[in-house]
Write a protein that holds these residues in place. Structure first.
Motif, PDB file in Angstrom:
ATOM      1  N   HIS A 136       0.803  -1.752  -0.130  1.00 13.72           N
ATOM      2  CA  HIS A 136      -0.209   0.245  -0.362  1.00 13.72           C
ATOM      3  C   HIS A 136       0.656   1.375   0.176  1.00 13.72           C
ATOM      4  N   ASP A 137       1.630   1.748   1.151  1.00 17.20           N
ATOM      5  CA  ASP A 137       2.800   2.306   1.054  1.00 17.20           C
ATOM      6  C   ASP A 137       3.887   2.509  -0.355  1.00 17.20           C
ATOM      7  N   ILE A 138       3.925   1.719  -1.302  1.00 13.73           N
ATOM      8  CA  ILE A 138       4.095   1.338  -2.231  1.00 13.73           C
ATOM      9  C   ILE A 138       4.033   2.066  -3.279  1.00 13.73           C
ATOM     10  N   ASP A 139       2.312   1.717  -3.263  1.00 12.50           N
ATOM     11  CA  ASP A 139       1.628   2.685  -4.267  1.00 12.50           C
ATOM     12  C   ASP A 139       0.762   4.110  -3.865  1.00 12.50           C
ATOM     13  N   ALA A 167     -16.896   2.785 -10.370  1.00 11.68           N
ATOM     14  CA  ALA A 167     -16.582   1.747 -11.420  1.00 11.68           C
ATOM     15  C   ALA A 167     -15.158   1.030 -10.893  1.00 11.68           C
ATOM     16  N   ALA A 168     -14.769   1.748  -9.056  1.00 12.77           N
ATOM     17  CA  ALA A 168     -13.868   0.545  -8.883  1.00 12.77           C
ATOM     18  C   ALA A 168     -14.083  -0.779  -8.192  1.00 12.77           C
ATOM     19  N   ASN A 169     -15.772  -0.896  -8.492  1.00 16.34           N
ATOM     20  CA  ASN A 169     -16.742  -2.560  -7.412  1.00 16.34           C
ATOM     21  C   ASN A 169     -16.954  -3.092  -9.380  1.00 16.34           C
ATOM     22  N   THR A 170     -17.009  -4.419  -8.776  1.00 18.24           N
ATOM     23  CA  THR A 170     -16.606  -5.178 -10.303  1.00 18.24           C
ATOM     24  C   THR A 170     -18.065  -5.960 -10.124  1.00 18.24           C
ATOM     25  N   HIS A 199     -22.232  -6.392  12.320  1.00 11.42           N
ATOM     26  CA  HIS A 199     -22.208  -6.532  10.839  1.00 11.42           C
ATOM     27  C   HIS A 199     -20.717  -6.694  10.511  1.00 11.42           C
ATOM     28  N   ARG A 200     -20.438  -7.042   9.079  1.00  8.72           N
ATOM     29  CA  ARG A 200     -19.111  -7.410   9.067  1.00  8.72           C
ATOM     30  C   ARG A 200     -19.144  -6.230   6.992  1.00  8.72           C
ATOM     31  N   THR A 201     -17.741  -6.490   6.589  1.00 10.17           N
ATOM     32  CA  THR A 201     -17.499  -5.798   5.188  1.00 10.17           C
ATOM     33  C   THR A 201     -18.478  -7.037   4.713  1.00 10.17           C
ATOM     34  N   ASP A 202     -18.633  -7.022   3.385  1.00 13.62           N
ATOM     35  CA  ASP A 202     -19.693  -7.422   2.471  1.00 13.62           C
ATOM     36  C   ASP A 202     -18.321  -8.267   1.306  1.00 13.62           C
ATOM     37  N   THR A 203     -18.740  -9.198   0.719  1.00 17.47           N
ATOM     38  CA  THR A 203     -16.857  -9.488   0.166  1.00 17.47           C
ATOM     39  C   THR A 203     -16.886  -8.282  -0.767  1.00 17.47           C
ATOM     40  N   ILE A 204     -15.532  -8.754  -0.761  1.00 15.03           N
ATOM     41  CA  ILE A 204     -14.999  -7.297  -1.950  1.00 15.03           C
ATOM     42  C   ILE A 204     -14.536  -7.603  -3.440  1.00 15.03           C
ATOM     43  N   ARG A 205     -14.439  -7.478  -3.928  1.00 10.41           N
ATOM     44  CA  ARG A 205     -14.115  -7.604  -5.544  1.00 10.41           C
ATOM     45  C   ARG A 205     -14.050  -6.304  -6.372  1.00 10.41           C
ATOM     46  N   PHE A 206     -13.394  -5.345  -5.369  1.00  8.90           N
ATOM     47  CA  PHE A 206     -12.664  -4.565  -6.318  1.00  8.90           C
ATOM     48  C   PHE A 206     -11.798  -4.607  -7.795  1.00  8.90           C
ATOM     49  N   ARG A 207     -11.491  -3.540  -8.194  1.00  3.65           N
ATOM     50  CA  ARG A 207     -10.546  -3.402  -9.338  1.00  3.65           C
ATOM     51  C   ARG A 207      -8.721  -3.391  -8.601  1.00  3.65           C
ATOM     52  N   GLU A 208      -8.098  -3.725  -8.933  1.00  2.00           N
ATOM     53  CA  GLU A 208      -6.670  -3.319  -9.099  1.00  2.00           C
ATOM     54  C   GLU A 208      -6.588  -1.794  -9.438  1.00  2.00           C
ATOM     55  N   GLY A 209      -5.162  -1.210  -8.641  1.00  2.00           N
ATOM     56  CA  GLY A 209      -5.151   0.274  -8.467  1.00  2.00           C
ATOM     57  C   GLY A 209      -5.010   0.694  -7.315  1.00  2.00           C
ATOM     58  N   TYR A 210      -3.850   1.685  -7.205  1.00  2.00           N
ATOM     59  CA  TYR A 210      -4.610   2.410  -5.847  1.00  2.00           C
ATOM     60  C   TYR A 210      -6.195   3.119  -5.706  1.00  2.00           C
ATOM     61  N   GLU A 211      -5.975   4.041  -7.116  1.00  2.00           N
ATOM     62  CA  GLU A 211      -7.565   4.592  -6.665  1.00  2.00           C
ATOM     63  C   GLU A 211      -8.394   3.776  -6.665  1.00  2.00           C
ATOM     64  N   ASN A 212      -8.066   2.457  -7.112  1.00  2.00           N
ATOM     65  CA  ASN A 212      -9.313   1.772  -6.497  1.00  2.00           C
ATOM     66  C   ASN A 212      -9.493   0.899  -5.342  1.00  2.00           C
ATOM     67  N   ARG A 213      -8.978   1.489  -4.771  1.00  2.00           N
ATOM     68  CA  ARG A 213      -9.004   0.160  -3.158  1.00  2.00           C
ATOM     69  C   ARG A 213     -10.252   0.961  -2.341  1.00  2.00           C
TER      70      ARG A 213
END
Length: 587
Positions: free
Chosen positions: A296-299, A490-493, A557-571
């Motif tokens: 993350h810090d590199i990105d 757009a980051a969320n697939t 509560h919990r986070t739902d399944t994460i399917r986000f695109r690669e790339g720093y701005e897409n986190r």
């Protein structure tokens, strides 16, 4: 020089050095200038070591160790010399040899503990210091080191035993009382923490940290006016003390004075997380991390450079090399004590506040003016005890854009201890932008039937890795939870997922925090069993940028399944605001 005469000279020099007669030892050593035997080299090295010139001592002690491989004194002093030179890996074999030759010599084990600490291996250091204490129970320094290392490791009972043994050897040590105050505060025993802080102040009323520890204990006991007076005393003695500024900020926060709290938190953060320094830092966040955190810090550093906000090629290269040096057999998300070689390569640059810019409050307001407050409040309050609702288009576009850039740009993602590798930025560690406080204030004003008079008690953001999971099942210690998302859609697939799952059953009031907010396998299983037995219904709220989920914080509560695109701005990034207290919540 004849062997007998040389041996006599050696004995005399060693005796002079041991008795502190250094000038006489120097004169006697000068008579051996032409000698190169191992014992003479040892005495030369010992002379330089005593004069705190380890680099000059190293060559002589190395030669002495080669000639006298079975001398415990030579091996022990070589190990100490290499430690003082900062050559910790090289010091290890000499230390091992010294302990093998003299296993009951307490100093050998104590020095081994120092070497292990320098290598950021606290468990091995604890074992070494404990052995030193066993062999030399009168050694206050050994008990002190054992206590502070146990404390840093979270072993509060072991740390207290060690500190109190050290205190038995020096009853008037104000610093030890301060350490005990800090320890017992961390262990949740505020009254003992207060007594220890007061004992330190009685011994030395000019000790600023003692006043800070007293303030912390008083705050936890709910005696806020006294706590504020104590921390003001600390700051009068030491105006720039980061811990005191943080302590004052926590008091301001409890009294709902968020602006001065944010100011103190930020100043303290700039000091605590300032770049620089060498060796293994005392602050836990600066010496522990994961491969996911380094990536993350590199990105982030690459993004900052591309956006002309921070360009530091050397810092970026150090992070890339440090990531390659991380143990490959450790899971990507697992936070570990970073190897000393990794810390050395990062050279005081790991997990620091390299960039910090704070968006101000917006003159036209932060919330979307078109929100239907009456409908939102009615929907939220429709199910007393199981309040769940959500708000789309929470923020004005300008506020959303500023907040997203703030989370992308600022290097304040210091919390890297979560099992699934997500990173946290907290109010008390610099996540203090005036825009955030504006949002919290406007929420309370716009939705009085939801937030009522509940103050903002906690504020944080989490940033996720698209390859890893989110937050496990838990409840929060507050009255109302507001969680909103700021990464573009757009980051969320998967538009039907990526958000939050909230169950309509509250955590039992008799459960403690560690029972309803835990990531352990056993704890997660217990929560799941409770929800199944109680017939809880899950409400799935899909991810949308600028969508806020509102719910009673007692609800699991919990986070739902994460399917986000690669790339720093897409986190995936969420901001969470907690309002009020769990205990005594009524509808």
């Amino acid at each position: 020089m004849a062997a007998d005469h040389r041996s006599s000279a050696h004995s005399r020099i060693l005796s002079l050095l041991a008795s502190g007669e250094h000038q006489a030892a120097e004169a006697a050593l000068a008579e051996l200038d032409g000698e190169s035997d191992a014992q003479t080299q040892f005495l030369r090295g010992l002379r330089w070591l005593i004069r705190d010139q380890p680099q000059r001592a190293k060559q002589a002690l190395t030669l002495a160790a080669a000639g006298l491989p079975d001398s415990p004194a030579v091996q022990a002093n070589l190990a100490l010399c290499l430690y003082r030179c900062g050559e910790f890996d090289a010091a290890l074999p000499a230390s091992t040899r010294a302990i093998a030759l003299a296993p009951r010599h307490a100093d050998n084990h104590f020095n081994r503990g120092l070497i292990e600490l320098a290598l950021n291996r606290p468990d091995a250091a604890i074992a070494a210091f404990a052995r030193a204490c066993d062999l030399a129970p009168e050694s206050r320094q050994a008990w002190l080191r054992l206590g502070e290392t146990q404390h840093a490791r979270g072993n509060y009972l072991g740390a207290e035993v060690a500190y109190r043994r050290a205190l038995d050897l020096a009853t008037d040590d104000a610093d030890l009382h301060v350490r005990l105050s800090s320890l017992t505060y961390d262990a949740g025993v505020a009254d003992t923490a207060l007594a220890e802080a007061q004992a330190a102040i009685t011994i030395d009323p000019t000790l600023a940290l003692a006043w800070t520890r007293k303030s912390a204990a008083l705050r936890r006991l709910g005696r806020l006016d006294e706590a504020l007076e104590a921390v003001q005393n600390a700051l009068q003695l030491e105006p720039d003390q980061a811990e005191a500024l943080k302590a004052r900020a926590l008091i301001h926060q409890m009294q709902n004075r968020l602006a001065p709290a944010a100011e103190d938190f930020l100043v303290a953060t700039r000091t605590r997380f300032a770049p620089g320094g060498s060796g293994v830092p005392a602050l836990r966040e600066l010496r522990r991390g994961s491969r996911a955190k380094l990536q993350h810090d590199i990105d982030q550093l690459q993004w900052l450079s591309q956006n002309d906000l921070l360009r530091n090629d050397a810092l970026l290269a150090a992070h890339v090399e440090a990531l390659a040096m991380m143990p490959s057999d450790v899971p990507e998300a697992k936070s570990i004590d970073l190897p000393a070689a990794v810390l050395d390569r990062l050279d005081g640059g790991f997990n620091r506040l390299h960039h910090c810019s704070q968006p101000d409050a917006l003159a036209g307001g932060a919330l979307n003016p078109a929100l239907d407050a009456a409908r939102i409040e009615a929907d939220y309050r429709a199910n007393p005890g199981a309040e769940i609702g959500w708000i789309d288009n929470l923020l004005r576009p300008e506020a959303l854009a500023l907040l997203h850039r703030y989370c992308l740009a600022n290097t304040l993602w210091f919390d890297a201890e979560h099992v699934n590798g997500y990173l946290g930025a907290f109010f008390e560690d610099g996540f203090t932008a005036p825009l955030l406080l504006q949002i919290a204030g406007e929420l309370r004003a716009r939705f009085p039937r939801i937030f009522r008079d509940e103050p903002l008690t906690q504020l944080w953001a989490f940033k996720y890795d698209s390859r890893l999971d989110g937050i496990e099942l838990h409840a929060d210690i507050a009255a109302v939870n507001l969680n909103f998302w700021i990464t573009p859609d757009a980051a969320n697939t998967d538009p039907e997922s990526g958000g939050l799952v909230v169950w309509d059953k509250a955590a039992p009031l008799e459960w403690g925090f560690d029972e309803f907010n835990t990531s352990t396998v056993a704890g997660q299983a217990r929560i799941t069993q409770f929800l199944q037995r109680s017939g809880a219904r899950a409400v799935r709220v899909p991810y949308r940028q600028n969508r806020a989920v509102l719910f009673n914080s007692d609800l699991f509560h919990r986070t739902d399944t994460i399917r986000f695109r690669e790339g720093y701005e897409n986190r995936r990034i969420n901001v969470t605001m907690l309002f009020g207290r769990r205990a005594g919540r009524t509808n």
